[in-house]
Write an enzyme that holds these catalytic residues in place. Structure first.
Site, PDB file in Angstrom:
ATOM      1  N   HIS A   1       8.310 -16.810 -36.758  1.00 42.41           N
ATOM      2  CA  HIS A   1       9.223 -16.596 -37.909  1.00 42.41           C
ATOM      3  C   HIS A   1      10.312 -17.511 -38.145  1.00 42.41           C
ATOM      4  O   HIS A   1      10.865 -18.408 -37.281  1.00 42.41           O
ATOM      5  CB  HIS A   1       9.934 -15.224 -37.801  1.00 42.41           C
ATOM      6  CG  HIS A   1       9.063 -14.063 -37.612  1.00 42.41           C
ATOM      7  ND1 HIS A   1       9.113 -13.318 -36.829  1.00 42.41           N
ATOM      8  CD2 HIS A   1       7.918 -13.624 -38.547  1.00 42.41           C
ATOM      9  CE1 HIS A   1       8.372 -12.230 -36.928  1.00 42.41           C
ATOM     10  NE2 HIS A   1       7.567 -12.271 -38.011  1.00 42.41           N
TER      11      HIS A   1
ATOM     12  N   CYS B   1      15.723  -9.455 -34.276  1.00 38.58           N
ATOM     13  CA  CYS B   1      14.554  -8.547 -34.662  1.00 38.58           C
ATOM     14  C   CYS B   1      14.600  -7.378 -34.311  1.00 38.58           C
ATOM     15  O   CYS B   1      13.786  -6.386 -34.342  1.00 38.58           O
ATOM     16  CB  CYS B   1      13.294  -9.433 -34.399  1.00 38.58           C
ATOM     17  SG  CYS B   1      12.997  -9.844 -32.583  1.00 38.58           S
TER      18      CYS B   1
HETATM   19  N1  LIG Z   1      11.686 -10.850 -36.329  1.00 37.79           N
HETATM   20  C1  LIG Z   1      11.100 -11.152 -35.190  1.00 37.79           C
HETATM   21  O1  LIG Z   1      11.463 -12.108 -34.558  1.00 37.79           O
HETATM   22  N2  LIG Z   1      10.121 -10.614 -34.534  1.00 37.79           N
HETATM   23  C2  LIG Z   1       9.439 -10.702 -33.428  1.00 37.79           C
HETATM   24  C3  LIG Z   1       8.042 -10.167 -33.551  1.00 37.79           C
HETATM   25  C4  LIG Z   1       7.291 -10.250 -32.276  1.00 37.79           C
HETATM   26  C5  LIG Z   1       5.988  -9.507 -32.225  1.00 37.79           C
HETATM   27  N3  LIG Z   1       5.391  -9.691 -31.005  1.00 37.79           N
HETATM   28  C6  LIG Z   1       4.871 -10.076 -33.351  1.00 37.79           C
HETATM   29  O2  LIG Z   1       4.110 -10.938 -33.131  1.00 37.79           O
HETATM   30  O3  LIG Z   1       5.047  -9.452 -34.403  1.00 37.79           O
END
Ligand SMILES: NC(=O)NCCC[C@H](N)C(=O)O
Length: 253
Positions: free
Chosen positions: A161, A246
């Site tokens: 992201h 997140c």
């Molecule tokens: N905003 C973020 O950094 N989100 C992390 C999401 C990690 C999750 N394992 C994903 O791949 O969607």
């Protein structure tokens, strides 16, 4: 008192998605205690928290930031770039609506993850190229331009992201670990930090920065600049490409 939305990790956390890193085993009990310490750090620094009801079938639901983008009195509910994560949005929407926010949605063919959106004052940088597509950026712009936001697409290819690559200090300086930033010149001001996780800060107010224990040299740098790092160990979430940003949605108004 400012409020943050949070979402408790579920029993399937270890099955969360990994895209840019190798899968490593996640210790669920340790993750639960690290999550509690993250929440405690918010409380200790004057935040109240509201829990989005957990969703056990979605391993990545703890990363609640990805479900929405909040600016002014409007919450735009995301449409996750990963199909598996789409069911996470409904309860997050209900929870933020109860906090008094107006609601809009990213709709097909748009995709967008909240982790791709970095707000710096009224500028909204949106990472495009991974989970967020062109239609998602356009829909976000249509939703927030009437509120005065300047929505700018920036490339993201090296990490999951935009906010895995960059966040911003309270003075608006964008910070990033340069090897992972696609285009540092896309930002009005940019400063390098010495570690990947040093690029991730949550502004807690009063110059306090929530950050991960995995970036001690960056914490030192921020302390030298006059900020107060508030450090939490989130190793189990980092194994799933998560960072401090997140694990919550900050509602600042
Ligand atoms: N905003 C973020 O950094 N989100 C992390 C999401 C990690 C999750 N394992 C994903 O791949 O969607």
């Amino acid at each position: 008192m400012p409020t943050a939305l949070i979402r408790r990790p579920g029993p399937r956390l270890a099955e969360g998605l990994v895209t840019h890193i190798e899968r490593r085993p996640v210790d669920i009990a340790l993750a639960a205690s690290q999550w509690q310490q993250y929440v405690d750090a918010l409380h200790r620094t004057g935040w109240s928290t509201v829990e989005v009801p957990p969703i056990e079938e979605c391993p990545d639901s703890v990363f609640v930031e990805d479900t929405m983008v909040v600016y002014g009195d409007l919450a735009v509910i995301a449409r996750a770039g990963a199909n598996e994560r789409r069911p996470e949005a409904a309860a997050a929407e209900e929870t933020v609506a109860k906090q008094g926010y107006r609601i809009a949605h990213i709709t097909d063919p748009g995709t967008l993850d909240g982790g791709d959106v970095l707000k710096v004052g009224s500028t909204m940088y949106v990472g495009q190229g991974g989970r967020t597509n062109t239609a998602g950026v356009e829909q976000l712009r249509a939703a927030f331009a009437p509120l005065g936001a300047d929505v700018r697409a920036v490339p993201v290819r090296k990490v999951l992201h935009l906010k895995s690559a960059v966040t911003a200090l309270p003075d608006g300086t964008v910070i990033g670990y340069e090897p992972l930033v696609d285009d540092p010149s896309a930002f009005d001001s940019f400063r390098s930090v010495p570690e990947e996780a040093g690029a991730h800060v949550v502004l807690l107010g009063e110059d306090r920065l929530l950050m991960a224990a995995s970036a001690p040299r960056s914490a030192e740098l921020f302390a030298d600049l006059g900020y107060t790092p508030v450090v939490v160990d989130i190793s189990e979430f980092e194994k799933l490409e998560g960072c401090v940003t997140c694990l919550s949605v900050r509602l600042r108004q």
